[in-house]
Structure formats: C-alpha cells, structure tokens
Design a protein around this motif. Structure first.
Motif, short mmCIF file in Angstrom:
data_model
loop_
_atom_site.label_atom_id
_atom_site.label_comp_id
_atom_site.label_asym_id
_atom_site.label_seq_id
_atom_site.Cartn_x
_atom_site.Cartn_y
_atom_site.Cartn_z
N ALA A 100 0.87 -1.18 0.00
CA ALA A 100 0.00 0.00 0.00
C ALA A 100 0.91 1.22 0.00
N ILE A 101 1.36 1.61 1.17
CA ILE A 101 2.18 2.82 1.28
C ILE A 101 3.51 2.67 0.55
N GLY A 102 4.01 1.45 0.46
CA GLY A 102 5.31 1.24 -0.18
C GLY A 102 5.24 0.67 -1.59
N GLY A 103 4.04 0.59 -2.15
CA GLY A 103 3.88 -0.10 -3.44
C GLY A 103 4.73 0.47 -4.56
N ASN A 104 4.80 1.79 -4.60
CA ASN A 104 5.58 2.42 -5.67
C ASN A 104 7.06 2.05 -5.58
N HIS A 105 7.57 2.00 -4.35
CA HIS A 105 8.99 1.66 -4.18
C HIS A 105 9.24 0.21 -4.60
N PHE A 106 8.28 -0.67 -4.26
CA PHE A 106 8.43 -2.08 -4.62
C PHE A 106 8.55 -2.25 -6.14
N ILE A 107 7.64 -1.64 -6.88
CA ILE A 107 7.67 -1.88 -8.33
C ILE A 107 8.92 -1.29 -8.97
N HIS A 108 9.39 -0.16 -8.43
CA HIS A 108 10.58 0.44 -9.05
C HIS A 108 11.85 -0.33 -8.71
N ALA A 109 11.95 -0.86 -7.51
CA ALA A 109 13.13 -1.67 -7.17
C ALA A 109 13.13 -2.95 -8.00
N ALA A 110 11.93 -3.52 -8.23
CA ALA A 110 11.82 -4.72 -9.06
C ALA A 110 12.19 -4.40 -10.51
N ARG A 111 11.68 -3.28 -11.00
CA ARG A 111 11.99 -2.86 -12.38
C ARG A 111 13.50 -2.68 -12.57
N ARG A 112 14.13 -2.03 -11.58
CA ARG A 112 15.58 -1.77 -11.71
C ARG A 112 16.40 -3.04 -11.49
N ASN A 113 15.78 -4.03 -10.91
CA ASN A 113 16.48 -5.26 -10.50
C ASN A 113 17.61 -4.96 -9.52
N ILE A 114 17.26 -4.22 -8.48
CA ILE A 114 18.18 -4.01 -7.37
C ILE A 114 18.27 -5.36 -6.65
N ASP A 115 19.48 -5.73 -6.26
CA ASP A 115 19.69 -7.06 -5.66
C ASP A 115 19.21 -7.06 -4.20
N LEU A 116 17.90 -7.10 -4.02
CA LEU A 116 17.30 -7.13 -2.68
C LEU A 116 16.51 -8.43 -2.53
N LYS A 117 16.47 -8.95 -1.31
CA LYS A 117 15.69 -10.17 -1.03
C LYS A 117 14.49 -9.75 -0.19
N VAL A 118 13.33 -9.77 -0.78
CA VAL A 118 12.14 -9.24 -0.10
C VAL A 118 11.29 -10.39 0.44
N ILE A 119 11.09 -10.40 1.74
CA ILE A 119 10.19 -11.37 2.36
C ILE A 119 8.97 -10.59 2.84
N CYS A 120 7.80 -10.93 2.28
CA CYS A 120 6.58 -10.22 2.64
C CYS A 120 5.67 -11.14 3.44
N ILE A 121 5.42 -10.77 4.69
CA ILE A 121 4.45 -11.50 5.49
C ILE A 121 3.07 -10.97 5.12
N ASN A 122 2.26 -11.82 4.50
CA ASN A 122 0.91 -11.41 4.12
C ASN A 122 -0.09 -12.05 5.08
N ASN A 123 -0.63 -11.20 5.97
CA ASN A 123 -1.67 -11.70 6.89
C ASN A 123 -3.03 -11.09 6.55
#
Lengths: 386, 292
Positions: free
Chosen positions: B109-132
């Motif tokens: 939600a609040i971070g959605g824009n950052h998520f898509i741009h980091a994915a687009r750039r292929n920054i070497d980050l390991k994202v673990i999302c707890i979805n409750n």
C-alpha cells in the motif's frame, strides 16, 4: 579534522552557477552517493553529480520520488557513504518524513533545498525563501536542526562543505537552504586545493562490538557510529530508543532522548553559528537578512549610509539554530531591526521573539517570484531610523 | 555415591540470531511471523552465511518488528520505505546481502511504488513479505490484500475492494524470483529462502501468515492452529505456475510454490557495464563507498 580526498576536488577558478557549485562542494566534502528526483530549480545539482561521480568513484540514483530519495541517502550513510539529496519546495515537503528519521537515528547527511515560490506547485522557476520555518519545524516531533543559507555560488561551494562537516560533527541532517536566484546565478567560484579543505571525519567507534552501545554518549552528547557490515550487528529504529538502540516506549526514555537530541545542538550553538557582521558597533538600525536577500540588502545599506544613517548588517549564514543571543545583545542597544525576506514574515518572528520588545522590529515582506528592490528595504531603514 | 549431572537443555539453534534481551516479543499467540523468522534463521544456519554481511531492513507494522529481534545489522525504518532505504544501503555497500522483511500493507500500500521500481531496476534485494491480509499493528484495517467480503475495522460490512495478487504484481514489475508459501510450509519456506539468499537479483517471497487476533477472529476463522489446518487443506503446490493463476480467491485452492526464477542484468551490473563502456579508463569503480 582531516583534509579533503583530492579525487572529488576540482581545484581551480570556475564560472558556474550556484547549483553546480553546490555539487562541487558536496564532492569536495567527500559525498560519494546522491539520490534525487527531478524538480525545478534544483535539478542541475544532481545532473552535475550524475555526470561527475562515475569518474570520481561513487554512485548516483534517480529514485521514484522524494520520499525514496530522502531515505535512500540514509541507507547509503549506514552503509558507509557520505550522502546527500537535493530538492525544491514540493519535494522538500515529501522529505520531511525522513528528515525526522535522520534526526531520530542521528544519521549525518545533507538535504539541499533550492527554494522557489510556494505553497504547492507555486512558482517553479522563480525564487522564494518561504521554506525557512518548514526547515525548522517541518517534521513532526520536537527537535533542533542546522540550516545554512548561501548568498552566492562561491558560498554554495564553501558552505556545502560546512554543511557536511556539521552533519558529521553533530550527527544531524543539515539543511542547505539555497534559493532559485542563488542556484541559477553564475559567478566566479574558486575551488582551493584539496589539502586546504578541512573535513570533519565520521565519528566511527573504536570500541569492540561487545562494548559498543549505538546511542551511549559521554561528554559531548553525540554518540559514536558504526556502519553495516563492520561486524557490530547493531539495530537502528525510528522509534524512541535507549542506549542500545532498542525501542523504549516510556516517558523517561522519550525525555532522555529528545532532550539530548536538542541539547547537542543548543549547547553547541556558538560553535555552529556563523554570522556576517558589519558596522554593528555604531549602528542605530540593523538589517537582518540571509541568502539572496542579503545581497539586495547590502545595496540598501549602502544607500542608507550615503544618506548619513548608521546602519549595521547582520547576515545569517546559519539560520538554524537561530542566533538568539546575538539578537538579544543587539536589541539592548540599537533602535530597530529591519528584516527583509522572500516570504511574508518568517525569520522576522524569531527576531521579534529575541528582541523581546527592546527594539523595534520591522518586516520587509515579499511574497516571492523576484527579489526585493533595494529601495523597498531602504524605505524601511529610513522609517526605522526616525 | 556418584554425582549425577543434569544435562542442561541445549540452546535453541536459532537463539544466536535473536536479540534475546528483547524477548518476549510483541507478536500474538498463533501469529505466523515468528515461524517465518525461524525459517529465515534456519536458512542462514544451513547456508553457513557470514552473519556480519547480512543486513535486514523493515518498515512499520507487526512484520516491521522483525528487524528489531534479529541479531544482525538491522534497520527499522519508516512506513513503506524499507525498500528505498535498502536500495541506498545496497548501492553504498554491495558486499552486503540486503534482506527486506516487512508486511503486505507496508510493502504494497504505502510502499507499493517503491516495490515496483526496485523490481523494475532489479536491485539485488531479497524481499520477504508477510501477508496476513490485514493491518495488524493498527488494529485490523483493510489492506491491499484483504479478500473480498472479509471484515476489517474499516470495512465493517465486508471489503469490496479487489486485492492484489502479489506474485503476479512482482513478476509484472520485473522480479527475477517469485515464490509463495504459507507458515505451514516451514521446510519449503526455509529451502526457498536459502535459494533466494544464494542468488542475485530482486527476489520476492510471499509468506501467507495467520493473524488470529485481528483477521481471523472477526472473520470467524478460528485460531492459529485453525489457520494451519486451512493452509494444509487448501494449499496446492504448483511450482512454475503462471502468476496470473495465483490469485487467492474464496473456494479456490491457495497456489504455493516457486513461480518465477529467471536471470536479468542487475542494476549495479548494468550501471557498471554502461559507465565502463562509455567512459573507458575514466570510469572509477569503487565497490563499497565506505567513508574513512
């Protein structure tokens, strides 16, 4: 103090604008990381950085917005870099979130704001000085901040180094409050040899990990830092925290932390504040100004003196922390202060507060979009001298 | 008489990864976040990872507290901004393995824009999302993942917003590794985290996790154990499933597994390649931008 890394220092005489001089100052100060988002009239700062940094050794990233830019630099600092971001009014508003995080986590960094007319989109290409109170109070919560205001391209170079040095010395984000005119004004800028540039080194701890506490202080109120990857396995949070850096949700921890964050600036105000003073000893009227307005005020002061008036000049190179003692001392012996600024009265409130009724305080407001005419300021000086 | 010695219970193997002086933690009984942390730390053990070179960055929320309990270089940042903080950290110090550990509201939600741009750039980050499926820390408000018709405090008559299908979103934005497990799938999750930590590129694991206090209670779904039974019953492992088919919908199986595993030039790799090809010898490569 140590001397500047020569790789970032473009020694020589240059004819460049304030935005570009700011970039060179940041590079000379050792900044090797910047994150930014395009916004007029500040973009030239990061454009030059993007062009320069690959041959100096560092990285630039254009982020998706100013929220991202302003926290990417904090990540870079905890990774070991010296870092800055650049923006103007609307972007500065977005950055307030991470100004607060940088204050709370005591992350040294520089945020440049090339001010334009506001609020909102306002006057993208025209000057203002109306973000001065936002610089002081923009984040939620209670804190002290350092803000500098350059009046020329040369100062954009010199003072951006000062901004980095203060941020490292006090572990506080430093706001570099330029304006559109200073940013786009082209003048001669002398960049000295690297060995003549003094740099305040990062306050890295020498303690071993088992003895190190991220927010413990002794004496000067500023804790020692470590970087990620150094083996300290430390924790940093924007929550109120104790000396270990762990969240501490109680009024005692809040009182201890917030007082220290304020005191480390307030108790060192004399070491932080730089003022340009001229003719104050014999003055009846003192013109208090900063940034581009100080240069217009200079002309008004000269015109007033030609008319036989005793006018002093007090230029706030450092706007925050505010030179309270200086204004108090002057208020006891001058007739009036005249305060021109490109807003409808912001810093004049501080002057009034410190003068505390002992001298008249006359505002010379301007809503922004251009600079004052010297005659507008002269008129108020004459009124003040009556 | 011979003296007998009591054998002290061996320490929990993941204890070395925890800031035990911060225990008890804030998570509710039945919450799945701790299970995921257990899987994460076991992955580190099995990888024999250099713990001085792993940094964990969290945003805000229940899952945002993970950084605070892990005895690693760990950063608890602002709401939604873990990814841009991690981006700066990674670009300043590429030697680090940078893990972003946060929740669905924070990241999408609040971070959605950052998520898509980091994915687009292929920054070497390991994202673990707890979805409750809910905002837990603030008391159970509707999230961008809340299923249609579920009750939340801000959708008291049932949510009518369509939720994101996170694996599809991640793949569409450019993630090079996309997986989903539930906290029932501890072995699979541990294995997938290991795989993610070993590889390069923007990687994403969605971990479906119970929130008995704020999601299940209002939606009459029982406790943490009931959620485990539900995951066991409804999950269907389909490695390589097209992410368009992984939406979580009522009455349909929960598709889990590893969906995407591709290679793409990383942000840092592309940066270096472009700059060195255009600037030649003038390009100065510095690995870590550490200030001395």
């Amino acid at each position: 103090m140590i001397t500047a890394d020569p790789k970032g220092v473009l020694t020589g005489a240059h004819f460049i604008d304030g935005d570009q001089a700011c970039t060179e100052g940041c590079l000379a100060a050792g900044a090797r990381f910047a994150a930014g988002y395009p916004i007029t009239p500040s973009t030239e700062v990061v454009e030059r950085f993007a062009r320069r940094i690959p041959t100096v050794g560092g990285r630039f990233i254009q982020m998706e917005d100013e929220l991202a830019s302003s926290i990417a630099i904090l990540g870079a600092v905890w990774g070991g870099a010296k870092a800055f971001t650049v923006t103007s009014g609307p972007g500065f508003s977005l950055m307030m979130e991470h100004l607060g995080l940088a204050v709370m986590t005591e992350t040294p960094c520089v945020i440049v704001n090339v001010q334009r007319g506001g609020p909102s989109t306002g006057l993208p290409t025209l000057p203002g000085q109306a973000d001065m109170m936002q610089a002081r109070w923009g984040s939620h919560g209670d804190y002290e901040i350092i803000a500098l205001s350059p009046q020329s391209p040369q100062e954009c170079f010199d003072l951006s180094i000062t901004a980095f040095n203060l941020s490292e010395q006090f572990r506080v984000p430093v706001l570099f409050m330029m304006d559109e005119v200073v940013g786009h004004m082209t003048e001669k800028v002398i960049i000295p040899p690297a060995e003549e540039i003094e740099i305040y080194p990062r306050r890295l701890t020498v303690k071993p990990p088992e003895e190190y506490l991220p927010y413990a202080v002794d004496g000067d109120l500023v804790p020692e830092m470590v970087h990620a990857g150094m083996g300290y396995r430390f924790h940093i949070t924007g929550l109120t925290h104790d000396e270990r850096g762990y969240p501490a949700m109680n009024p005692e921890a809040q009182d201890k932390l917030i007082r220290r964050l304020k005191d480390k600036i307030l108790e060192n105000a004399d070491r932080i504040i730089t003022l340009e003073e001229e003719g104050l000893d014999s003055a009846d009227v003192v013109v208090v100004s900063y940034g581009i307005t100080a240069r217009v005020a200079q002309r008004a002061i000269e015109l007033a003196r030609a008319k036989g008036l005793k006018v002093g000049k007090l230029r706030l190179v450092t706007v925050w922390p505010f030179p309270e003692q200086k204004i108090r001392d002057l208020a006891g012996r001058v007739r009036a202060f005249v305060v021109p600024e490109l807003n409808l009265g912001q810093i004049v409130r501080e002057v009034e507060r410190c003068a505390a009724g002992q001298a008249r305080v006359i505002s010379v407001p301007h809503a922004g979009g251009s600079v004052h005419r010297p005659e507008q300021i002269l008129e108020r000086i004459e009124e003040a001298a009556k | 008489m011979a003296t007998t010695t009591c054998e002290i219970a061996p320490a929990n193997p993941v204890e070395q990864f925890l800031r035990t002086d911060r225990i008890p933690h804030i998570w509710c009984p039945g919450c799945g976040i701790g299970t995921s942390v257990n899987c994460f730390t076991r992955a580190l053990i099995e990888l024999d990872a250099d713990l001085d070179k792993i940094a964990v960055v969290s945003g805000i929320g229940c899952s945002g507290r993970v950084a605070g309990y892990l005895k690693l270089d760990s950063f608890h940042t602002t709401h939604g901004r873990a990814i841009p903080f991690a981006t700066g950290l990674k670009l300043a110090r590429p030697e680090l393995t940078v893990v972003v550990y946060s929740g669905d509201g924070d990241l999408f939600a609040i971070g959605g824009n950052h998520f898509i741009h980091a994915a687009r750039r292929n920054i070497d980050l390991k994202v673990i999302c707890i979805n409750n499926f809910i905002y837990g820390m603030t008391g159970g408000q509707v999230a961008p993942t809340t299923p249609v018709s579920a009750i939340a405090t801000t959708t008291p008559f049932g949510s009518f917003e369509p939720p994101f299908n996170l694996p599809q979103l991640a793949e569409a934005a450019g993630a090079t590794f996309v997986a989903r497990w539930t906290t029932y799938h501890v072995r699979q999750l541990t294995r997938t985290i290991k795989e993610m930590l070993k590889r390069k590129g923007f990687s994403f694991i969605e971990v479906l996790s119970p929130c008995p206090t704020l999601f299940q209670r209002r939606n009459k779904q029982g406790d943490g154990l009931a959620a485990m039974k539900m995951y066991k019953q409804l999950s269907k492992t389909r490695n390589g499933a097209p992410t368009a088919e992984t939406a979580i919908e009522q009455g349909k199986p929960i598709i889990v597994g590893k969906f995407v595993d591709i290679e793409r030039p990383s942000y840092l790799g592309s940066m270096e390649q472009m700059l060195s090809s255009r600037l030649g010898d003038r390009y100065v490569h510095v690995e870590n931008l550490e200030w001395h």
